[in-house]
Design a protein around this motif. Structure first.
Motif, mmCIF file in Angstrom:
data_model
loop_
_atom_site.group_PDB
_atom_site.id
_atom_site.type_symbol
_atom_site.label_atom_id
_atom_site.label_comp_id
_atom_site.label_asym_id
_atom_site.label_seq_id
_atom_site.Cartn_x
_atom_site.Cartn_y
_atom_site.Cartn_z
ATOM 1 N N MET A 88 0.736 -1.286 0.075
ATOM 2 C CA MET A 88 0.116 -0.090 0.003
ATOM 3 C C MET A 88 0.922 1.449 0.044
ATOM 4 N N MET A 89 2.245 1.073 0.806
ATOM 5 C CA MET A 89 2.760 2.324 0.582
ATOM 6 C C MET A 89 3.448 2.653 -0.992
ATOM 7 N N LYS A 90 3.675 1.595 -1.317
ATOM 8 C CA LYS A 90 4.372 1.459 -2.693
ATOM 9 C C LYS A 90 3.341 2.088 -3.713
ATOM 10 N N GLU A 91 2.101 1.855 -3.399
ATOM 11 C CA GLU A 91 0.927 2.339 -4.313
ATOM 12 C C GLU A 91 0.683 3.932 -4.284
ATOM 13 N N ILE A 92 0.732 4.274 -3.194
ATOM 14 C CA ILE A 92 0.806 5.898 -2.897
ATOM 15 C C ILE A 92 1.903 6.629 -3.356
ATOM 16 N N SER A 93 3.074 5.964 -3.270
ATOM 17 C CA SER A 93 4.327 6.507 -3.837
ATOM 18 C C SER A 93 4.130 6.368 -5.211
ATOM 19 N N ALA A 94 3.431 5.541 -5.966
ATOM 20 C CA ALA A 94 3.232 5.613 -7.321
ATOM 21 C C ALA A 94 2.101 6.598 -7.619
ATOM 22 N N ILE A 95 1.334 6.786 -6.988
ATOM 23 C CA ILE A 95 0.389 7.917 -7.330
ATOM 24 C C ILE A 95 1.066 9.192 -7.288
ATOM 25 N N ILE A 145 1.127 17.560 -0.770
ATOM 26 C CA ILE A 145 0.720 16.217 -0.049
ATOM 27 C C ILE A 145 0.288 16.512 1.313
ATOM 28 N N LEU A 146 -0.967 16.276 1.792
ATOM 29 C CA LEU A 146 -1.384 16.577 3.166
ATOM 30 C C LEU A 146 -1.515 15.129 3.904
ATOM 31 N N PHE A 147 -0.981 15.024 5.051
ATOM 32 C CA PHE A 147 -1.132 13.791 5.777
ATOM 33 C C PHE A 147 -2.151 13.989 6.840
ATOM 34 N N VAL A 148 -3.272 13.472 6.864
ATOM 35 C CA VAL A 148 -4.387 13.358 7.631
ATOM 36 C C VAL A 148 -4.070 12.403 8.847
ATOM 37 N N ASN A 152 4.215 9.186 15.710
ATOM 38 C CA ASN A 152 5.096 8.226 15.279
ATOM 39 C C ASN A 152 4.682 7.800 13.781
ATOM 40 N N THR A 153 3.472 7.724 13.426
ATOM 41 C CA THR A 153 2.953 7.387 12.056
ATOM 42 C C THR A 153 3.203 8.543 11.178
ATOM 43 N N ALA A 154 3.317 9.735 11.443
ATOM 44 C CA ALA A 154 3.468 10.745 10.713
ATOM 45 C C ALA A 154 4.915 10.880 10.108
ATOM 46 N N LYS A 155 5.920 10.383 11.173
ATOM 47 C CA LYS A 155 7.266 10.508 10.918
ATOM 48 C C LYS A 155 7.464 9.250 9.609
ATOM 49 N N GLU A 156 6.815 8.178 9.904
ATOM 50 C CA GLU A 156 6.864 6.947 8.812
ATOM 51 C C GLU A 156 6.520 7.408 7.451
ATOM 52 N N PHE A 157 5.154 8.079 7.564
ATOM 53 C CA PHE A 157 4.738 8.267 6.259
ATOM 54 C C PHE A 157 5.595 9.486 5.534
ATOM 55 N N ASN A 158 5.980 10.427 6.311
ATOM 56 C CA ASN A 158 7.046 11.489 5.926
ATOM 57 C C ASN A 158 8.261 10.940 5.294
ATOM 58 N N ASP A 159 8.839 9.861 5.985
ATOM 59 C CA ASP A 159 9.879 9.371 5.290
ATOM 60 C C ASP A 159 9.690 8.515 4.104
ATOM 61 N N ARG A 160 8.692 8.372 3.869
ATOM 62 C CA ARG A 160 8.179 7.616 2.446
ATOM 63 C C ARG A 160 7.854 8.731 1.717
ATOM 64 N N LEU A 161 6.990 9.722 1.902
ATOM 65 C CA LEU A 161 6.202 10.592 1.006
ATOM 66 C C LEU A 161 6.690 11.856 0.989
ATOM 67 N N ASP A 162 7.392 12.385 2.082
ATOM 68 C CA ASP A 162 7.973 13.674 2.163
ATOM 69 C C ASP A 162 6.931 14.843 1.877
#
Length: 441
Positions: free
Chosen positions: A200-207, A216-219, A230-240
């Motif tokens: 799923m993380m690869k999918e949103i990176s592909a989008i 890109i807004l993290f909700v 903690n979750t925000a940090k993990e998502f930010n590492d992938r999506l910036d």
């Protein structure tokens, strides 16, 4: 919102007594209590420790003016540091490009779909934009239908492709559609995903790679506290991502996410969700939030909300009626509706310095005016326009028709009379002169 933290900080400042200088001795217990209050609010331990260290450095040796007590100075220092911790200044989304493409990301159940609709409504009504919502959550049952309902309520179209399970292709086609039909903002809702779900993380990176979004807004659900950070940090590492959206800030939240997230991911909180209604969305102002946490209110936001609901023509008509003492129950009902449009009553009260604290323990909600509205609607048109004709038998009929009792009807009529008297006085020459002397924008 932040009620417990506000109370804890207030009690912390009371520990600092005496006049003159703030010293390491008389500040120690206060800072220890402030740190405990932050930890209880689910703020990261390291951040709480750094925060009190910064406060201590600024406070130590500061000269206290004769008119200012050490505790008052400490409030000011903590307020400024809280604002800085949350970002310092408000940062809105980038809408310069046409169309501006906004990609939504977040965990399952964080409120992405609802927020997407709220954001579309905000941009449409307050920024005069023409947004297009994109249904990119192809996994959750009824996600597309939910976005359609939200879109219909705010008057924004929703791009969907029935049967297409490829969110990358849907998002690309939606942007092409937006360019064709003149939409200047595209908001792409996506499926909720866990940071540990690699596919799923690869999918949103592909989008992201396919549509090259401008924002890109993290909700994130603020009620999840430190886990949200903690979750925000993990998502930010992938999506910036570009910014954070905190939903459900009106709930029983300790506030740790709002206070910690900027420091951890170094990305601004751009919006906060403050209720279930589609207009319950605010631009995040760190300085105003710091004021509210410390019980100082937020008069600027209160005035802005009032201005949004202000109808100049209606105000002129009302002023004429007030001058002639013709203010009636229809006008009274209209004013109640205007107040309700501004938001949750308890939230509004908390914006007034000193009032929020007094109302903390009172049960005030969106139904606060329910009984008053029922009584007024049980009146005949003649009774609303001529309150003086409401005699004993009419009051009994109104009480029966509104599901209340005669005492409540009597109380409302008395309050109305006092309100009409006060509003007539406010429309007098003294009030007009005050308004005339106010600076014009």
């Amino acid at each position: 919102m932040f009620d417990n933290l506000s109370e804890r900080l207030e009690s912390s400042f009371k520990l600092l007594k005496g006049q003159g200088r703030i010293t390491e001795v008389n500040i120690a217990e206060t800072l220890k209590d402030v740190r405990r209050a932050l930890l209880d609010a689910d703020v990261n331990f390291k951040i709480a420790k750094e925060f009190t260290k910064d406060v201590k450095e600024k406070a130590l040796g500061a000269n206290v003016l004769n008119a200012v007590k050490p505790g008052q100075l400490m409030v000011k220092i903590v307020r400024d540091e809280l604002a800085q911790l949350m970002g310092g200044t408000a940062e809105e989304i980038d809408l310069k490009r046409q169309p501006a493409v906004i990609l939504m990301a977040g965990l399952q159940g964080s409120g992405k779909t609802t927020f997407s609709g709220k954001l579309a409504g905000f941009l449409k009504n307050k920024k005069s934009k023409n947004p297009l919502l994109v249904a990119g959550d192809v996994y959750r049952p009824a996600a597309i239908d939910q976005l359609k309902v939200v879109g219909e309520q705010i008057g924004a179209p929703v791009y969907t492709e029935e049967g297409n399970k490829n969110p990358v292709k849907i998002a690309k086609a939606a942007i092409k559609e937006a360019k064709t039909k003149g939409h200047d903002v595209v908001i792409v809702d996506t499926a909720g995903r866990l940071a540990v779900d690699e596919d799923m993380m690869k999918e949103i990176s592909a989008i992201k790679d396919a549509i090259n979004p401008h924002e890109i807004l993290f909700v994130v659900d603020s009620m999840t506290g430190q886990d949200a950070v903690n979750t925000a940090k993990e998502f930010n590492d992938r999506l910036d991502f570009n910014g954070v959206i905190l939903t459900k800030l009106d709930g029983d939240t300790r506030g740790g996410a709002a206070l910690s997230i900027r420091k951890v991911v170094d990305k601004p909180i751009k919006f906060v969700g403050t209720g279930e209604k589609l207009d319950a969305l605010d631009v995040f102002h760190p300085d105003r939030m710091a004021d509210r946490i410390l019980g100082m209110g937020d008069v600027v936001s209160l005035v802005e909300r009032a201005q949004e609901q202000f109808d100049e023509e209606q105000a002129r008509k009302l002023n004429k009626k007030l001058a002639k003492n013709q203010f009636d129950f229809d006008d009274f009902l209209g004013q109640i509706q205007q107040i309700k449009k501004m938001g949750n009553i308890k939230d509004l009260a908390s914006m007034i310095p000193g009032v929020g604290k007094a109302l903390k323990k009172m049960d005030i909600d969106d139904d606060a005016f329910k009984g008053i509205e029922a009584i007024i609607r049980a009146m005949t048109p003649s009774e609303r326009q001529q309150p003086n004709i409401i005699n004993g038998s009419r009051r009994k009929r109104i009480a029966d028709g509104s599901g209340t009792n005669v005492q409540e009807v009597n109380r409302l009529i008395k309050q109305f009379a006092e309100t009409r008297k006060m509003m007539k006085a406010m429309s007098s020459g003294k009030m007009k002169n005050m308004m005339r002397n106010m600076p014009q924008q």
